[in-house]
Scaffold this motif. Structure first.
Motif, PDB file in Angstrom:
ATOM      1  N   ASP A   1      44.729  44.768  39.262  1.00 54.02           N
ATOM      2  CA  ASP A   1      45.337  45.319  40.469  1.00 54.02           C
ATOM      3  C   ASP A   1      45.350  46.840  40.474  1.00 54.02           C
ATOM      4  O   ASP A   1      45.185  47.468  41.512  1.00 54.02           O
ATOM      5  N   ARG A   2      45.520  47.395  39.255  1.00 57.77           N
ATOM      6  CA  ARG A   2      45.549  48.848  39.159  1.00 57.77           C
ATOM      7  C   ARG A   2      44.171  49.430  39.501  1.00 57.77           C
ATOM      8  O   ARG A   2      44.065  50.413  40.228  1.00 57.77           O
ATOM      9  N   VAL A   3      43.127  48.764  38.961  1.00 56.63           N
ATOM     10  CA  VAL A   3      41.768  49.237  39.247  1.00 56.63           C
ATOM     11  C   VAL A   3      41.482  49.112  40.743  1.00 56.63           C
ATOM     12  O   VAL A   3      40.964  50.040  41.375  1.00 56.63           O
ATOM     13  N   LEU A   4      41.866  47.954  41.300  1.00 55.30           N
ATOM     14  CA  LEU A   4      41.585  47.723  42.719  1.00 55.30           C
ATOM     15  C   LEU A   4      42.268  48.762  43.608  1.00 55.30           C
ATOM     16  O   LEU A   4      41.638  49.369  44.474  1.00 55.30           O
ATOM     17  N   SER A   5      43.572  48.992  43.342  1.00 57.55           N
ATOM     18  CA  SER A   5      44.267  49.948  44.218  1.00 57.55           C
ATOM     19  C   SER A   5      43.727  51.349  43.994  1.00 57.55           C
ATOM     20  O   SER A   5      43.609  52.139  44.935  1.00 57.55           O
TER      21      SER A   5
ATOM     22  N   MET B   1      35.407  47.082  29.223  1.00 57.34           N
ATOM     23  CA  MET B   1      35.542  46.969  30.672  1.00 57.34           C
ATOM     24  C   MET B   1      36.114  45.617  31.084  1.00 57.34           C
ATOM     25  O   MET B   1      36.981  45.538  31.946  1.00 57.34           O
ATOM     26  N   ALA B   2      35.611  44.548  30.422  1.00 55.38           N
ATOM     27  CA  ALA B   2      36.086  43.201  30.748  1.00 55.38           C
ATOM     28  C   ALA B   2      37.574  43.103  30.468  1.00 55.38           C
ATOM     29  O   ALA B   2      38.342  42.551  31.258  1.00 55.38           O
ATOM     30  N   ALA B   3      37.994  43.677  29.351  1.00 57.97           N
ATOM     31  CA  ALA B   3      39.408  43.642  28.978  1.00 57.97           C
ATOM     32  C   ALA B   3      40.255  44.393  30.000  1.00 57.97           C
ATOM     33  O   ALA B   3      41.297  43.901  30.438  1.00 57.97           O
ATOM     34  N   ILE B   4      39.777  45.562  30.396  1.00 60.94           N
ATOM     35  CA  ILE B   4      40.537  46.354  31.370  1.00 60.94           C
ATOM     36  C   ILE B   4      40.688  45.599  32.674  1.00 60.94           C
ATOM     37  O   ILE B   4      41.772  45.536  33.250  1.00 60.94           O
ATOM     38  N   LEU B   5      39.580  44.979  33.112  1.00 59.72           N
ATOM     39  CA  LEU B   5      39.620  44.286  34.398  1.00 59.72           C
ATOM     40  C   LEU B   5      40.511  43.047  34.354  1.00 59.72           C
ATOM     41  O   LEU B   5      41.083  42.654  35.364  1.00 59.72           O
ATOM     42  N   SER B   6      40.634  42.427  33.165  1.00 59.47           N
ATOM     43  CA  SER B   6      41.478  41.227  33.134  1.00 59.47           C
ATOM     44  C   SER B   6      42.954  41.597  33.048  1.00 59.47           C
ATOM     45  O   SER B   6      43.809  40.906  33.594  1.00 59.47           O
ATOM     46  N   THR B   7      43.285  42.728  32.396  1.00 53.21           N
ATOM     47  CA  THR B   7      44.701  43.091  32.303  1.00 53.21           C
ATOM     48  C   THR B   7      45.159  44.011  33.435  1.00 53.21           C
ATOM     49  O   THR B   7      46.295  43.928  33.885  1.00 53.21           O
ATOM     50  N   ASP B   8      44.252  44.857  33.881  1.00 52.15           N
ATOM     51  CA  ASP B   8      44.667  45.870  34.847  1.00 52.15           C
ATOM     52  C   ASP B   8      43.968  45.736  36.202  1.00 52.15           C
ATOM     53  O   ASP B   8      43.732  46.728  36.897  1.00 52.15           O
TER      54      ASP B   8
END
Lengths: 286, 133
Positions: free
Chosen positions: A16-20, A7-14
């Motif tokens: 903006d994608r998660v936020l939108s 999860m930490a990895a996803i949030l650091s790379t993606d």
């Protein structure tokens, strides 16, 4: 990608994608409540919360050790505090609050699914970990919302009990205080102090306590009245309790409460008549 | 017997709420004003006992119906230390606190049926029952 914190990895790379994705999910789930919280505010709150999560995740335990009360989660709790404060004031419901955070699962799961498409075991584990984290955050937010509401109720309750019991001078050497509502220990103390002060201030000889507005006279109320009457007597004045209805009279008798040496009258009128007589005032129709 | 409402007893403000619910229940069974006042006062007494001596508790309100007659029932349970000598506690003037010591006995006289079960160490349960007339 370390096992511990996909999860930490996803949030650091993606991020903006998660936020939108999250903002889209919020709209789809109908929890955006554009009428209460503006789109701009919603976006800002979502971004703040997501960055707090992204900041905390690399150092936090997200497996079975997950504990939202740990210091590593402090920033998240702070952000939630601000968000719930804002949303409580706007009148957002607990369900909407829960879904607002819960809808973060959708974009996150989607990315997890793509990332771990060929690793079903890991996918399951990450799904569970992120579900647990988001649910915990969501529950925390709901709890905080409820706490805020309770605080409001408590404040209103306090205001109610503080409704002042003004002692007024109604005639030379006669003071009166109308009691309304509940006579708990705190109010009883205030009333007693007010009466005693008034007796000194206006050199009163009679203090009339009107309990017409007190719905229940139980042993505690009776005890407070007895104490007040005793204190008034010590000051050299007399206490008249009026507004004792037939049902209150019967109830007090059943309770076994005796009111010795206290003058009681059925209503304020007869209480006042007694007081006039006591201070030597005659009322005549002119 | 149907449960109408349950009130958690923690703070003194909860007593006022319990009184309010008790009053509403008496209106529901179409009780006379005097019966209503008596029941509400009895509820006030036992609810306060639960908070002052029983470390808080819960009071449940039920509607009982027997042979067409509606009756109000209140059951107050606490998890306090219990009462060692129930007969003494019911005696007028007995109080382990600073109160008048009339609450429990008074409550008993105010209602049609009164029952108290207390187990030292595990709490006290008081049931009050009142008809409309």
């Amino acid at each position: 990608m370390p096992n511990k914190n996909t999860m930490a990895a996803i949030l650091s790379t993606d991020f903006d994608r998660v936020l939108s994705g999250w903002l889209k999910a919020q709209t789809k789930e109908g929890v955006k409540r554009a009428d209460l919280v503006s789109a701009e505010e919603s976006k800002e709150q979502s971004r703040d919360l997501l960055s707090a999560i992204a900041d905390a995740l690399p150092d936090a335990a997200v497996d079975s050790e997950l504990d939202l009360t740990e210091t590593v989660w402090d920033p998240i709790r702070d952000v939630l505090e601000t968000i719930t404060e804002n949303r409580t004031q706007r009148g957002v419901s607990t369900t909407e609050m829960g879904w607002f955070i819960g809808s973060l699962k959708q974009p996150l799961f989607e990315i997890l699914h793509t990332e771990l498409a060929d690793k079903p075991t890991e996918f399951m584990r990450e799904m569970w970990n992120s579900t647990r984290l988001i649910d915990q955050i969501s529950l925390h937010a709901i709890e905080s919302l409820v706490e805020k509401r309770e605080a409001t109720i408590e404040r209103q309750r306090a205001e109610m009990t503080e409704v002042s019991a003004p002692v007024v001078k109604i005639w030379d050497r006669i003071v009166t205080v109308p009691l309304i509502g509940t006579l708990d220990s705190f109010r009883a103390q205030t009333v007693m102090e007010n009466i005693l002060d008034a007796i000194v201030q206006w050199e009163a000889e009679v203090a009339i306590i009107d309990i017409t507005g007190v719905s229940t006279v139980d042993t505690l109320v009776a005890q407070h009245l007895l104490k007040t009457a005793a204190a008034v007597r010590l000051m050299g004045a007399e206490c008249v309790i009026c507004g004792i209805s037939p049902k209150i009279a019967q109830t007090v008798v059943n309770l076994g409460v005796e009111l010795p040496n206290i003058t009681t009258r059925v209503d304020l009128e007869s209480g006042l008549a007694y007081a006039f007589d006591r201070v030597g005032v005659t009322v005549a129709r002119g | 017997m149907t449960l109408r409402k349950s009130v958690t007893l923690k703070t003194h403000g909860d007593i006022a709420y319990a009184r309010q619910v008790a009053g509403e229940l008496m209106v529901e069974i179409e009780a006379s004003a005097i019966k209503r006042t008596k029941f509400v006062t009895a509820v006030s007494e036992i609810a306060r006992n639960a908070i002052n001596y029983g470390q808080g508790g819960v009071i449940t309100f039920h509607l009982a119906e027997a042979s067409g007659r509606k009756r109000a029932l209140a059951v107050c349970t606490d998890r306090g230390p219990g009462i060692e000598d129930v007969d003494a506690a019911l005696r007028d003037g007995f109080s382990t606190g600073k109160s008048l010591g009339l609450g429990l006995g008074g409550a008993k006289r105010l209602v049609d049926q009164f029952e108290i079960v207390s187990t030292p160490g595990s709490g006290t349960r008081v049931s009050l029952e009142c008809g409309p007339r």
